[in-house]
Structure formats: C-alpha cells, structure tokens
Scaffold this motif. Structure first.
Motif, short mmCIF file in Angstrom:
data_model
loop_
_atom_site.label_atom_id
_atom_site.label_comp_id
_atom_site.label_asym_id
_atom_site.label_seq_id
_atom_site.Cartn_x
_atom_site.Cartn_y
_atom_site.Cartn_z
N GLU A 5 0.83 -1.20 0.00
CA GLU A 5 0.00 0.00 0.00
C GLU A 5 0.87 1.25 0.00
N VAL A 6 1.95 1.23 0.77
CA VAL A 6 2.87 2.37 0.82
C VAL A 6 3.47 2.62 -0.56
N MET A 7 3.95 1.56 -1.19
CA MET A 7 4.55 1.71 -2.52
C MET A 7 3.51 2.11 -3.56
N GLY A 8 2.30 1.58 -3.43
CA GLY A 8 1.24 1.95 -4.35
C GLY A 8 0.90 3.43 -4.26
N ARG A 9 0.85 3.96 -3.05
CA ARG A 9 0.57 5.39 -2.88
C ARG A 9 1.72 6.24 -3.43
N LEU A 10 2.95 5.78 -3.26
CA LEU A 10 4.07 6.51 -3.86
C LEU A 10 3.92 6.57 -5.38
N ALA A 11 3.50 5.46 -5.97
CA ALA A 11 3.31 5.44 -7.43
C ALA A 11 2.19 6.39 -7.84
N TYR A 12 1.07 6.32 -7.16
CA TYR A 12 -0.06 7.17 -7.52
C TYR A 12 0.25 8.65 -7.30
N GLY A 13 1.07 8.95 -6.29
CA GLY A 13 1.42 10.33 -5.99
C GLY A 13 2.50 10.90 -6.88
N SER A 14 3.15 10.05 -7.69
CA SER A 14 4.24 10.49 -8.56
C SER A 14 3.74 11.49 -9.59
N VAL A 15 4.66 12.34 -10.06
CA VAL A 15 4.34 13.27 -11.14
C VAL A 15 4.21 12.54 -12.48
N ALA A 16 4.66 11.30 -12.55
CA ALA A 16 4.56 10.52 -13.79
C ALA A 16 3.11 10.50 -14.28
N GLN A 17 2.93 10.67 -15.57
CA GLN A 17 1.58 10.81 -16.12
C GLN A 17 0.75 9.54 -15.97
N LEU A 18 1.42 8.39 -15.99
CA LEU A 18 0.70 7.11 -15.86
C LEU A 18 1.34 6.27 -14.76
N ALA A 19 0.52 5.72 -13.89
CA ALA A 19 0.96 4.79 -12.84
C ALA A 19 0.35 3.43 -13.11
N VAL A 20 1.19 2.40 -13.19
CA VAL A 20 0.71 1.03 -13.44
C VAL A 20 1.18 0.13 -12.32
#
Length: 503
Positions: A437-452
């Motif tokens: 969950e922690v890593m997932g939130r880091l991905a979703y919070g990234s400036v990267a346009q797409l999170a997979v």
C-alpha cells in the motif's frame, strides 16, 4: 506526450485470469476484469506478449515461434461454444483437474489442443457461410504472414517437431516446387493453423472493442528479438546473421554487470541490418504496425537495442566476449512515425542506459519507465527511480512481471538499509502487510503521467505470486489470480485512491 491525462492502470497477463480450463483466456473472465478496471477508475490494462508459447521454451511469452501469430492457448472455449464451433459434449469430459493459482502448461496444452482440433473439425464439416466468408477475409488481410506461419507449423509437425534447420533441405531452403507439393499434402493441417489464428484475432478484437468502449486502453508488449526456430526466420533468413546451414553466426545478450559476472546470453539471432535496410526495414515496420493494431499503446521491450545492442559470437558460451553494435533504430522509428504520427509507443528503458538511448527517446518523445523497487538503494536521493526525481513523460510502476511482488521483495530481498530508507522516505512504520500500500501510494502520488501496478501489488501478495524470475527456467509464467480475489470491494478501494491522487 502520448498519455494525455494523468491516469493509472493494472498489469495482469491474460494467462493469469481465472478460468475453468487451467489458463486465463479471452472469454468471460476477461470481460469481467475489464468491468472491474472501469469500476476501479483505471484507464489502462497492460499485458505481456500474446504470441504462441511452448513448454520447450519455458512457456515464456518472450520466446515464440512467431512474431505475428496469437497464442491458441488463450482461445476461450466458452466463446467457441457460443459461436457454434463447439458443442456442450465437447467440453463435458476432461481428464484434468486444474489448479486455480497456477497454470499447469503441459496439461493445459493437451486439453486446448484437443479443443482446437474439435473446433476446426466442426467448422470443416458444418461450415457456417458467414464464418467461412470472415475466415477468407482474414486470410487476405493477414496474407503477409499467415501463409508462412501455417506452413511452418504444419511442416514442423510433419518433420517430428524438429527445428527448421533440421528439415529436409528442399523445405529448409524453401525450394518452390517441393514446398508446393508438401503444402498440398498438408493442406488441411495448414488451414487448421490459419483458422485458429482467425479465431484468436476474432476473440481478441472483440475484447479490445469492449475494453475501449469502457474507456479501458490496452498496453501490449513486443520483444526485440525473435526465436531462431520460428516462422519469421525460416521465411526471412536473409534478415538475420546466419551461416549457410541456417545456424546463427552471432547471438544476442547483455554484457556483464552488477547482477551477472558473465552477462546474459539469450541465444536469439541478431539482425542483418544491411539486408533489412535494402528493403526499407519493411519487416520491422510491418511488425510494429501489426502490434499497434492489436494495442492502444505498445511497449518496445529492450528498447536500448534500438540504439545499440550486445552481439556475441555464436561460438561463445557466455556473454563476456561480445561487443556493442549500433542499430538503425532511429531510421525504423522515423518510418513508423510516418505511418503512426501519434507514436503510441513506450520505451522499456530499464537497466544500464546511455545518453544515445536517452537522445533516441527524446527524438521521438517516448515515455520511459520508473520502478520503485529499484529506488531505495544506497543512491536513493539521486536515483532516477525515486519519486522526487520522476518526470511527467514517464510511467511509474511498483515493479514489473520480472520483479518480486512488493511484499515478496520486502520479505526476501530488501536489506535492512533498504527498508530503513523507504521507512524514512515515507515516514511510515513498514511491515510486510502494508508495504504494497505504501509503494502503491508513492506510485499514484508520482508526477509521472501514468501509474501502473501489477495486480499482485494491489492485492498485497507475496513472493509466491511472482510472475517471472529472470535467469531461471522452472515455474515461471504460471501465476494465476484466484477467483473472487479481486472483486468490487477491491475496485472501490482503488477508485478512491484514483480520486485522491487525481488519476
């Protein structure tokens, strides 16, 4: 930028879907999964290559006997039933008891082979005029590869499954009259293989239409190299560096690095770029265009080889004594851009990437990949994979199919210092139960346009759910999603995260 809106997606290969037939397929569970993705606020579904797999090659979707054909193992018996190509009694008696968490490839292959034979027999003896017309149209549409593919599979069976280099010389070297005679003798087997491709593409295109209607877009994957024993190399040997007997004179791989003292020797033949350029890279452009018809976005695997690749003499037993060879990737991509101006392509730029590769990506404005699983080593503050160093035109993953799940990484691979750095970075008390969950939130919070996210990381599964362990050959590509494990409750949780992070 090809990804216009901040968005997210899930990585799950078709084989991992639930199914009563031992392997995920293009049937009802795929449509159900698309519904769940839409409910979860996802916009992308990423999968692995769809090409045929073989137990002799470890069932890897990256090692196939065709760069154009689809995998008949993914055909849905339920959809064949609805089409009238199977009857209920064709599916009533199976001698196999399948696991719902693993693909048992040998048993699945035997069952699907029997089902495919029956579907073709039913088509042949009770042909539907509409289906026959559609089949003929498919053959015309895919004429550039389907004839060679059908002959390759039928001929390989005829020659007791030997590699094409061990076939009778007149067929190995594609002499016109002997090939016509053998093709006439095996006409029914050739038509059957072509018919199975027709069924595959029919089922795939219907699933893609459904997903797109749900505003779910499909990300596919295309390997750089093709297998030596393949329809592609048998039908186009002059495009590869082979000797007079058809054997490779050079092999692909990667040089020694931190992970391997001897590098990796992949064994696939390398391309003869001079011969390809004389034909304006026609085979390469057709291959990429073919995949861009199948998918909304296409990931080019081993993208660094579009700039330069590691070539090893065929006599070598390790990759140590290879050399870097420049490749005409910019020329190929320039032609692709003319045909596909929007360039819906993702560059798989993982590993050691030099400035020429970065320049090539920038030239065509291609997004690259960022993996959080590689972010928390000694160089964390400067690491390109650490969230504060991400760029907008990129795709952020927790990990890919070639990595441990986040829980598996935390429990078996991450050092004490890795965990400490991640804990400090997120100001979180990390446990095996919450690291995904922690890593997932880091991905979703990234400036990267797409999170997979791999679905395994959405669900917090452990190392047992790892899809592929590179440099190993046993028990890869087997993981399956147990029925009901990803449900509407999980989808609702994801949807709330999508709102929170504006994805």
């Amino acid at each position: 930028m090809i990804i216009k809106k901040r968005s997210s997606g899930i990585l799950l290969h078709i084989t991992s879907l639930p199914s009563p037939y031992g392997i995920g397929d293009l049937g009802p569970e795929a449509y159900k999964f698309a519904d769940l993705l839409a409910e979860a606020g996802q916009r992308y579904w990423q999968i692995l290559p769809l090409n045929p797999t073989e137990t002799g090659s470890g069932n890897s979707p990256y090692s196939s006997h065709s760069a154009f054909a689809g995998n008949p193992l993914l055909l849905s018996p339920q959809l064949l039933l609805e089409d009238g190509l199977l009857h209920h009694h064709d599916l009533e008696h199976t001698d196999f008891s399948f696991r719902d968490d693993k693909v048992m490839y040998e048993e699945v292959t035997r069952l699907k082979h029997r089902i495919c034979l029956q579907a073709y027999e039913n088509f042949r003896t009770q042909p539907s005029t509409e289906l026959r017309t559609q089949f003929a149209a498919f053959i015309r549409e895919h004429s550039e590869w389907i004839e060679d593919y059908g002959q390759y599979v039928a001929f390989k069976n005829h020659f007791e499954h030997k590699s094409w280099v061990d076939w009778a010389d007149e067929i190995k070297y594609r002499q016109e009259r002997p090939m016509l005679e053998l093709a006439h003798e095996l006409a029914m087997e050739i038509e059957r293989e072509q018919f199975l491709q027709f069924l595959f593409y029919r089922q795939w295109e219907n699933l893609k239409k459904y997903c797109n209607k749900q505003q779910i877009y499909l990300i596919g994957d295309m390997p750089f190299y093709v297998s030596h024993d393949s329809a592609d190399i048998w039908s186009h040997p002059h495009y590869f560096k082979l000797d007079g007997t058809g054997q490779p004179v050079a092999s692909s791989g990667v040089p020694p690095d931190y992970f391997s003292e001897t590098g990796q020797l992949w064994g696939t033949p390398v391309f003869d770029w001079e011969a390809l350029e004389k034909q304006n890279f026609d085979w390469w452009v057709r291959r990429i265009s073919h995949n861009l018809r199948l998918f909304d976005l296409l990931r080019l695997d081993h993208f660094r080889a579009f700039s330069a690749y590691w070539e090893v003499p065929a006599s070598e037993r390790t990759a140590i004594n290879g050399k870097w060879v420049s490749s005409p990737g910019a020329k190929i991509l320039s032609i692709v851009k003319i045909k596909h101006p929007e360039m819906p392509i993702i560059a798989e730029d993982l590993g050691e990437i030099d400035e020429p590769v970065r320049d090539l990506m920038q030239q065509f404005d291609l997004p690259g990949m960022r993996l959080l699983i590689f972010a928390f080593g000694d160089d964390m503050p400067r690491n390109a994979y650490t969230p504060h160093n991400h760029i907008k035109n990129s795709i952020i993953y927790t990990g890919t199919h070639d990595n441990y799940t986040m829980r598996g990484w935390f429990e078996t691979q991450a050092s004490y210092d890795d965990k400490s750095r991640l804990g400090h970075y997120t100001n979180t008390h990390l446990t095996a139960d919450n690291v995904h969950e922690v890593m997932g939130r880091l991905a979703y919070g990234s400036v990267a346009q797409l999170a997979v996210l791999p679905l395994q990381d959405v669900l917090g599964l452990g190392a047992e759910a790892t899809m592929n362990k590179p440099s190993t050959t046993d028990h890869n590509w087997e993981w399956r999603l147990k029925p009901g494990l990803f449900d509407w409750h999980q989808a609702q949780k994801l949807q709330k995260l999508m709102w929170l992070y504006n994805r």
